[in-house]
Design a protein around this motif. Structure first.
Motif, PDB file in Angstrom:
ATOM      1  N   GLY A 201     -62.129 -28.740 -65.787  1.00  0.00           N
ATOM      2  CA  GLY A 201     -63.024 -28.008 -65.350  1.00  0.00           C
ATOM      3  C   GLY A 201     -64.572 -28.348 -65.975  1.00  0.00           C
ATOM      4  O   GLY A 201     -64.549 -28.935 -67.008  1.00  0.00           O
TER       5      GLY A 201
ATOM      6  N   VAL B  62     -60.132 -22.542 -68.071  1.00  0.00           N
ATOM      7  CA  VAL B  62     -61.005 -22.181 -67.000  1.00  0.00           C
ATOM      8  C   VAL B  62     -62.410 -22.007 -67.329  1.00  0.00           C
ATOM      9  O   VAL B  62     -62.704 -21.145 -68.404  1.00  0.00           O
TER      10      VAL B  62
ATOM     11  N   VAL C 164     -65.725 -19.959 -61.705  1.00  0.00           N
ATOM     12  CA  VAL C 164     -65.647 -18.770 -61.314  1.00  0.00           C
ATOM     13  C   VAL C 164     -66.580 -18.000 -60.885  1.00  0.00           C
ATOM     14  O   VAL C 164     -66.655 -17.281 -59.533  1.00  0.00           O
TER      15      VAL C 164
ATOM     16  N   VAL D 153     -58.389 -13.961 -66.983  1.00  0.00           N
ATOM     17  CA  VAL D 153     -60.014 -14.338 -66.587  1.00  0.00           C
ATOM     18  C   VAL D 153     -60.311 -12.919 -65.786  1.00  0.00           C
ATOM     19  O   VAL D 153     -59.702 -12.171 -65.160  1.00  0.00           O
TER      20      VAL D 153
ATOM     21  N   LYS E 227     -57.392 -19.736 -61.693  1.00  0.00           N
ATOM     22  CA  LYS E 227     -58.938 -19.546 -62.009  1.00  0.00           C
ATOM     23  C   LYS E 227     -59.379 -18.286 -61.680  1.00  0.00           C
ATOM     24  O   LYS E 227     -60.393 -17.586 -62.213  1.00  0.00           O
TER      25      LYS E 227
END
Length: 515
Positions: A167, A417, A422, A449, A478
């Protein structure tokens, strides 16, 4: 050093021993070597040249293991695809790496039309499944049957072995460039401890084989001439059956997998006594879970590994003896045999023991750099030291304790993540005025998350609606599993969102804000 080296040794020393077990397919080292040489010939016949990238999008299988060996055999570069990514994320990685050949299994073959449209540079698809070959794709088994083996290019040393996409803090994945030497230094460092993947190993692959953590187990086991027992994906009963049926001895499992196994009602029905070593990572293991796991796997020693893709991937190890003593279970362990680890300040000077700073690592396992991102490489690797982005301290005996993340990253169920990914996805929802994404403690996933959202005037949306919206743009793991709605986000004088204040409401432990 090169990734195929262990296969050559095994063929020389015990060619008829079993190398791979997958379902009802069992193959010896000699059989695997023959198939790998044929697949390499097929790749070259399809136009794969020296250094070209070859991707694979697949669940775990014996063919995935052959791919890991055939690509370097053909003098090419691995590009294992994250199976949990969305088509857009996968297509980005294929385009960014200029990957022209993709191997795909039955599970992901339906994704091909979308990938072909989004990644026009993809010229060849090889179907590595057991079902019908999709239109426009080559059959994996037909290619092997139709080619004679070619000599191994023995691509190795500092030559690029693979691109491993992670990521990104800007919302786009980065391709981590690892050499053969990088990967083999990490594998041999693990082997040198003497308590993982040694002689006689039958390594169970239940974690995803695209992930560098499981590839480290693959490389170490192959280097030692051990066998591989492979299940398509983690599922508790399948894992327990594989251990009991095939006598698996070693495995890489993340803590959430261990907990799912020991919580399963059928665990007492399986003979798990063959398992002698469990390597886990991504987060420390709760002492209560460890104690139950030690009873469930009575002959197994537990080792925790800390690291990152950029470190091929191991930096520190918490040994079985450390686990048995139990006084440092919240530590990430000490520097692995192949690694040097320090904790430094903003000027890269080592801080006193017990003082929090950034964890950095030096050694032959440090990545070559980020693919086509020289500025990001220069920022991460300074004077040879990889800056992990993790805040922590070291005690007087060299044990490292991770207490915070300098990088804006969450580790949930063993997957990294990046908050920016996001936040970028959530920001496209018409009801969202602004948002911040943080990690909060979760009994199952370690970290969850979590989105903190400010809505536009006169707009409403639920947490589940935000999650579903995010999943249309990024991988499901995610997407935020929870959300809260606030009138405003706390900001500094410079206008930066103060995520530490947002996290403080969720974390009760004074010395730690991450798992």
């Amino acid at each position: 050093m090169y990734l195929t080296q262990g296969l050559h040794r095994a063929v020389q020393q015990h060619p008829d021993d079993v190398m791979t077990v997958f379902g009802d397919r069992t193959r010896t080292f000699a059989e695997v070597a023959d198939r790998v040489g044929r697949l390499a010939a097929a790749l070259q016949g399809l136009g794969v040249g020296s250094g070209d990238r070859v991707a694979m999008l697949s669940l775990n299988s014996d063919r995935f293991g052959e791919y890991l060996l055939a690509v370097p055999w053909a003098d090419a570069v691995l590009n294992p695809v994250n199976i949990r990514w969305s088509p857009a994320e996968i297509a980005y990685s294929l385009q960014d790496s200029d990957t022209g050949v993709l191997l795909v299994d039955d599970t992901f073959a339906p994704m091909l039309p979308a990938l072909r449209e989004a990644a026009p540079g993809l010229r060849t698809v090889i179907h590595a499944g057991d079902g019908p070959t999709p239109d426009g794709a080559e059959s994996y088994e037909d290619l092997i049957a139709g080619h004679d083996p070619v000599p191994d290019a023995r691509r190795g040393g500092d030559a690029l072995a693979g691109l491993f996409y992670t990521g990104g803090t800007t919302g786009h994945p980065k391709g981590v460039m690892l050499s053969h030497a990088n990967l083999m230094v990490s594998a041999l460092g693990i082997l040198s401890t003497g308590y993982l993947f040694g002689s006689g190993t039958r390594c169970l692959h239940a974690a995803p084989m695209f992930h560098l953590a499981d590839m480290a187990a693959w490389n170490a086991t192959t280097a030692a001439g051990g066998a591989h027992v492979i299940v398509p994906a983690f599922e508790p009963v399948a894992v327990m059956n594989a251990i009991a049926t095939h006598g698996a001895t070693d495995s890489l499992l993340v803590p959430v997998m261990i907990q799912m196994l020991i919580d399963h009602p059928q665990i007492a029905e399986h003979d798990l006594t063959s398992l002698r070593a469990v390597l886990y990572g991504a987060s420390p293991i709760a002492q209560s879970v460890l104690e139950r796991a030690m009873k469930a796997f009575p002959n197994a020693d537990f080792t925790q590994a800390y690291g990152m893709t950029e470190l091929s991937p191991v930096a520190t190890l918490l040994s079985p003896d450390d686990h048995r003593r139990g006084d440092r279970l919240r530590s990430a362990g000490r520097a692995a045999p192949h690694s040097e680890v320090l904790v430094v300040d903003a000027e890269d000077d080592e801080v006193p023991r017990g003082t929090v700073g950034e964890i950095v690592a030096l050694g032959g396992h440090v990545m070559l750099g980020y693919w086509n991102q020289p500025e990001a490489t220069a920022a991460a690797v300074r004077d040879g030291w990889m800056h992990t982005g993790d805040g922590g301290y070291m005690d007087d005996d060299g044990y490292v304790f991770v207490v915070d993340r300098i990088k804006d990253m969450i580790v949930s169920g063993g997957e990294n993540v990046y908050s920016a990914e996001v936040e970028n996805a959530l920001a496209t929802h018409p009801a969202v005025a602004s948002c911040a994404v943080i990690g909060v403690p979760d009994d199952q996933w370690g970290e969850r998350v979590h989105a903190v959202v400010v809505l536009r005037a006169d707009q409403t949306v639920t947490a589940e609606e935000l999650r579903e919206h995010a999943k249309t743009r990024i991988a499901g793991y995610k997407a935020p599993r929870s959300a809260e709605f606030v009138d405003a986000l706390p900001v500094s004088a410079a206008g930066k969102i103060l995520k530490r204040e947002l996290r403080a409401a969720h974390w009760s432990e004074g010395d730690r804000e991450v798992h």
